[in-house]
Design a protein around this motif. Structure first.
Motif, PDB file in Angstrom:
ATOM      1  N   LYS A 165       0.834  -1.191   0.000  1.00  0.00           N
ATOM      2  CA  LYS A 165       0.000   0.000   0.000  1.00  0.00           C
ATOM      3  C   LYS A 165       0.873   1.248   0.000  1.00  0.00           C
ATOM      4  O   LYS A 165       1.800   1.358   0.804  1.00  0.00           O
ATOM      5  CB  LYS A 165      -0.889   0.009   1.249  1.00  0.00           C
ATOM      6  N   ASN A 221      -0.094   5.384  -0.736  1.00  0.00           N
ATOM      7  CA  ASN A 221      -0.955   6.445  -1.266  1.00  0.00           C
ATOM      8  C   ASN A 221      -0.300   7.807  -1.167  1.00  0.00           C
ATOM      9  O   ASN A 221      -0.873   8.747  -0.637  1.00  0.00           O
ATOM     10  CB  ASN A 221      -2.303   6.442  -0.532  1.00  0.00           C
ATOM     11  N   THR A 246      -9.612   8.496  -2.562  1.00  0.00           N
ATOM     12  CA  THR A 246      -8.480   8.322  -1.646  1.00  0.00           C
ATOM     13  C   THR A 246      -7.824   6.955  -1.801  1.00  0.00           C
ATOM     14  O   THR A 246      -6.931   6.614  -1.037  1.00  0.00           O
ATOM     15  CB  THR A 246      -8.931   8.489  -0.182  1.00  0.00           C
ATOM     16  N   ASN A 247      -8.280   6.171  -2.766  1.00  0.00           N
ATOM     17  CA  ASN A 247      -7.783   4.793  -2.939  1.00  0.00           C
ATOM     18  C   ASN A 247      -7.787   4.060  -1.605  1.00  0.00           C
ATOM     19  O   ASN A 247      -6.772   3.518  -1.155  1.00  0.00           O
ATOM     20  CB  ASN A 247      -6.371   4.796  -3.543  1.00  0.00           C
ATOM     21  N   ALA A 248      -8.943   4.043  -0.968  1.00  0.00           N
ATOM     22  CA  ALA A 248      -9.058   3.479   0.373  1.00  0.00           C
ATOM     23  C   ALA A 248      -8.614   2.021   0.396  1.00  0.00           C
ATOM     24  O   ALA A 248      -8.860   1.268  -0.546  1.00  0.00           O
ATOM     25  CB  ALA A 248     -10.508   3.591   0.850  1.00  0.00           C
ATOM     26  N   GLY A 249      -7.953   1.642   1.480  1.00  0.00           N
ATOM     27  CA  GLY A 249      -7.493   0.268   1.642  1.00  0.00           C
ATOM     28  C   GLY A 249      -8.468  -0.503   2.519  1.00  0.00           C
ATOM     29  O   GLY A 249      -9.412  -1.109   2.039  1.00  0.00           O
ATOM     30  N   GLY A 250      -8.241  -0.434   3.810  1.00  0.00           N
ATOM     31  CA  GLY A 250      -9.182  -1.012   4.766  1.00  0.00           C
ATOM     32  C   GLY A 250      -8.961  -2.479   5.042  1.00  0.00           C
ATOM     33  O   GLY A 250      -7.862  -3.009   4.882  1.00  0.00           O
ATOM     34  N   LEU A 280      -8.570  -5.705   2.027  1.00  0.00           N
ATOM     35  CA  LEU A 280      -7.564  -5.614   0.970  1.00  0.00           C
ATOM     36  C   LEU A 280      -6.731  -6.889   0.867  1.00  0.00           C
ATOM     37  O   LEU A 280      -6.413  -7.360  -0.230  1.00  0.00           O
ATOM     38  CB  LEU A 280      -6.678  -4.396   1.217  1.00  0.00           C
ATOM     39  N   GLY A 301      -7.778  -7.519  -2.674  1.00  0.00           N
ATOM     40  CA  GLY A 301      -6.877  -6.637  -3.400  1.00  0.00           C
ATOM     41  C   GLY A 301      -7.360  -5.190  -3.384  1.00  0.00           C
ATOM     42  O   GLY A 301      -8.394  -4.867  -2.811  1.00  0.00           O
ATOM     43  N   SER A 302      -6.585  -4.327  -4.041  1.00  0.00           N
ATOM     44  CA  SER A 302      -6.846  -2.897  -3.964  1.00  0.00           C
ATOM     45  C   SER A 302      -7.893  -2.461  -4.991  1.00  0.00           C
ATOM     46  O   SER A 302      -8.240  -3.187  -5.910  1.00  0.00           O
ATOM     47  CB  SER A 302      -5.555  -2.125  -4.204  1.00  0.00           C
ATOM     48  N   ALA A 332       0.157   5.035   3.714  1.00  0.00           N
ATOM     49  CA  ALA A 332      -0.192   3.741   3.138  1.00  0.00           C
ATOM     50  C   ALA A 332      -1.561   3.782   2.494  1.00  0.00           C
ATOM     51  O   ALA A 332      -1.751   3.352   1.369  1.00  0.00           O
ATOM     52  CB  ALA A 332      -0.150   2.662   4.211  1.00  0.00           C
ATOM     53  N   GLU A 333      -2.544   4.355   3.221  1.00  0.00           N
ATOM     54  CA  GLU A 333      -3.910   4.320   2.699  1.00  0.00           C
ATOM     55  C   GLU A 333      -4.696   5.605   2.919  1.00  0.00           C
ATOM     56  O   GLU A 333      -5.736   5.792   2.307  1.00  0.00           O
ATOM     57  CB  GLU A 333      -4.674   3.123   3.283  1.00  0.00           C
ATOM     58  N   HIS A 334      -4.228   6.497   3.783  1.00  0.00           N
ATOM     59  CA  HIS A 334      -5.013   7.698   4.070  1.00  0.00           C
ATOM     60  C   HIS A 334      -4.894   8.762   2.989  1.00  0.00           C
ATOM     61  O   HIS A 334      -5.738   9.645   2.900  1.00  0.00           O
ATOM     62  CB  HIS A 334      -4.589   8.306   5.412  1.00  0.00           C
TER      63      HIS A 334
END
Lengths: 519, 519
Positions: A242, A244, B204-208, B211, B215-216, B472-474
């Motif tokens: 990941k 971003n 935001t291409n959120a992960g969570g 994933l 996957g993304s 990473a994800e935010h």
């Protein structure tokens, strides 16, 4: 194995379908068709019949050659015979007339090549394993060929995360073999695996046989390094799952077919090697039953389903005829190849048993065989994977690689067959049903303009009417470039042209490919 | 269920770990924390302390307001109180001073808004559920807020392919509920699900939390529609699993945080709803054991592993203290939350049993509980998912969302704790271990410049030294924009700036965010 003494269903597959069971522990194989340029006939020069004018790039001069010879001693190739296989595509349908092949070994050399070419305004065609099917990897005129064949080193592999970092010229099958030794596999697989390069896979956003399970390269590629047309390096080679921080630049290069730069290194997330694999080949009487079996299959196999391929009788016949492969089943209108891959052999077998019992009981499937040993798995896969190669033996092949909603997918094959009657030697349909991806192929002894006129724009219009894509996984390359409007709006293509202009203002990278020129 | 009479291991989980078993058929839930703006104190205006100068966008005039009032009757909001929640972020750490909120209902209205704003050179901040954690969704100065809240319609769902098409303002949890009724789920899940919009998730291409399994968004998003800053529509809203016709433009908008355009509709591939779900909460004495359990877990659970989350004791305490949640286990240095999701209940239980037996036997895990019923699964997930909310009750929260190679991941938490001593109220570490994603959070009663100075650049430098990502994800949003260079090269950022300039030449879209300005 973690579950000794629990093979309650061992042998049951054999009872159901007469499989020759022989557990072999390591799994998940498909066949690799030998890379073979078919037929002795040299295709005509693309330049002579493509109807395009060569753009005003200067010719390569002896000074240019001296520069490259100094930069790449013994690796700047001008011998016409040596250049031949680099100038002709695998299908032998297009032929470029490049006079210079460059074989860099590392990123620095690629930088120097592109900087020089950009300064001199010389056109460049990057080439991986040259297994593409749309003429994207060979020159149209006399573009310099930049081959990644000598950039074949693994840089690192992380046993914990499964992140592989390697140069872009690594051959897909070699990478898979390397990983298997460490308990992992590549997240993609395709018939050309024995020749294709991972960089070419990225450049064409290759789909293939494992997409159903592991998703597309857009998700599994963690990073890449690319050399831009001006010779600068864009290093996005991270190995994080990941990240971003800003726009995801690597996505620009995935699927751009060498028109925006040269991919020099790749970081990719590799899945664990499954402990158990099974392949079933099933015969089916109608396409509507193929679809019903798909639903049944997803219900029963769930997370262990790793491939759902189909082929029609005609595509089975072509591998039997030209490659002498043996079809273990009786003749059926359709064949389905199902692969499972999981972490627990007896669970997978139970799931597969339950599915097969249901499929047979309900009459959806009329015959079948199951393979669990390495050799038989390979031979079942070969029936599906070698269709491309076998078709080439027919003569000339018109290839269409289409995404179509699955319910309608085979209608196009039937309509095409009816439309062409006896004018085609063969009309076959096969593909990755699980992904809604049809390979429609038509063969004739030699190239025929009247056959082409019957096929195009018919096939493209039909696909567009059904909201499909005229290139699911092969890309557009040289052959399909001008058909982009069947699948993309004018606004979208204009934005692509702006992107191309921004990254490659002189237009030296793989000209005449992928995106129609802005004028 | 397809496997009656085969529940050989039913009840075994209870015997191992004292679970209160109650099969419930439908599965795969996590908890949704109530969306709550914490504390009564209004944060200071961002404009007053951010050290940035307002760019020369004109003020919104009464003529502008009249235009928007005609375009969106009753949906162009100027009331200061009504605007308050739109001007302040969820964490209550940034506060914009927008005087105008626009609430379009469809793409056409968004086009007209952006065309007008672009012509007038008015700045716009798109806003979804306003649950972002980096200040990306609220204005910095007085940018017009364009809310997607009224664009909440499902457009279509394909039962065969699992492709969902909807407007961008649909709430994630509502979509998931809609899909569950049809036997599917969304491929992503996160604590803010009850408020966040799918368009914001893409932006935001959120992960969570899912994933690891699905996957993304780069792979699961099939298409999108975006309105460009000039008001034109870019329609890439296809629902095909594979489409290689030209550059993949949708990727530009995924993760660009509203700086390149407004996402108005989304097409996304949804997985089948798992038939069986189990959640285990385990106590662990050391972080090295957390890592060993991860390896063991992947070996035993393979394809059914759907989440591997960890939290330290301090983050368990914060949800106990502030939200009165009950920790069912004794105090442990670390907790691991494991979720399985599969298609066959008894297979999943066998796999989980084998794993848990091994984990307990080997002493890697000291205590644990398993949930298979809906209520208990939710309550175990709440312990992990509500940490963000609970931390906000401490006062001010310094949030870091980092990708770090897993082996090193917790070292940073320990070093930070040692570095800060008693100057911080709390230093906690938790996150998506399966993705190498650490959430490092530090709390204090009020915002403290000295604490900030102790944290930054320390945290960013440490992360960069370990080849990690500082988001990473935010995303970067407003708060992390200028830290991009810790994770991206100057060349990469320059290319991002060129992309921004190409798509948004007047710079009206979400200014001051994500990408440092080119000057």
């Amino acid at each position: 194995m973690a579950f000794p003494g629990l093979y309650r269903t061992a042998g049951k597959l054999s009872r159901i379908l007469g499989a020759n069971k022989s557990p072999w522990g390591a799994a998940f194989l498909s066949s690799s068709c030998p890379h073979m340029a078919v037929g002795p006939v040299e295709p005509p020069l693309t330049a002579d019949h493509c109807g395009l004018s060569r753009l005003p790039f200067p010719d390569v001069t002896s000074q240019d050659f001296d520069f490259f010879q100094r930069l790449l001693p013994g690796r700047a190739v001008t011998d016409e015979d040596d250049l031949k296989t680099y100038n002709i595509d695998w299908l032998r349908t297009v032929r470029g007339n490049s006079k210079l092949l460059l074989r860099p070994q590392n990123t620095e050399e690629v930088c120097k090549i592109l900087k020089y070419c950009n300064d001199r305004h010389l056109a460049v065609t990057p080439q991986g394993g040259n297994t593409g099917l749309v003429g994207g990897s060979v020159p149209v005129f006399d573009e310099i060929i930049l081959s990644t064949a000598l950039m074949d080193k693994v840089i690192s592999f992380d046993q914990v995360s499964g992140a592989l970092v390697c140069q872009s010229g690594c051959i897909l099958e070699s990478l898979n073999q390397y990983l298997e030794g460490q308990g992992y596999i590549m997240p993609l697989d395709l018939g050309a695996k024995g020749s294709c390069h991972i960089g070419g896979n990225l450049a064409t956003n290759a789909g293939g046989l494992r997409l159903l399970r592991y998703g597309s390269l857009r998700g599994t590629v963690l990073g890449l390094e690319a050399v831009l047309p001006d010779g600068s390096v864009l290093n996005c080679l991270n190995s994080l799952r990941k990240d971003n921080t800003g726009y995801d630049l690597k996505q620009l290069f995935i699927g751009s077919e060498g028109t925006l730069g040269v991919i020099t290194a790749v970081s990719i997330l590799c899945p664990r090697k499954p402990r158990s694999a099974n392949v079933a080949l099933l015969g089916c009487e109608s396409f509507s039953k193929v679809l019903q079996v798909f639903t049944l299959c997803r219900d029963h196999l769930g997370e262990i389903l790793s491939a759902y391929e189909f082929q029609d009788l005609e595509s089975m016949r072509v591998v039997q005829t030209h490659l002498k492969l043996t079809n273990p089943l009786q003749d059926s209108a359709f064949y389905i190849l199902i692969e499972t891959a999981g972490s627990c052999e007896h669970h997978d077998e139970e799931k597969l048993n339950a599915f097969l019992e249901k499929a047979l009981e309900s009459g959806l499937v009329t015959s079948g065989t199951v393979a669990t040993d390495r050799g038989k798995i390979k031979s079942l896969w070969a029936l599906r994977e070698c269709i491309t190669e076998a078709l080439a033996h027919d003569g000339y092949v018109y290839k269409y690689d289409l995404s179509i909603p699955v319910e309608k997918l085979y209608d196009l094959v039937e309509e095409t067959r009816a439309r062409l009657g006896t004018t085609a030697r063969r009309v076959v349909g096969y593909g990755h049903l699980g992904d809604g991806n049809l390979h429609l192929n038509i063969t004739s002894e030699t190239k025929s303009e009247s056959l082409l006129a019957a096929l195009e724009p018919f096939v493209y219009e039909w696909t567009a009417q059904h909201n499909g894509s005229i290139s699911a996984e092969h890309g557009l390359g040289f052959k399909k470039r001008d058909h982009i409007y069947y699948s993309k709006s004018r606004e979208a293509v204009q934005l692509m042209q702006k992107l191309k202009k921004m990254l490659d203002p002189k237009g030296i990278m793989n000209p005449y490919k992928t995106i129609p020129s802005a004028d």
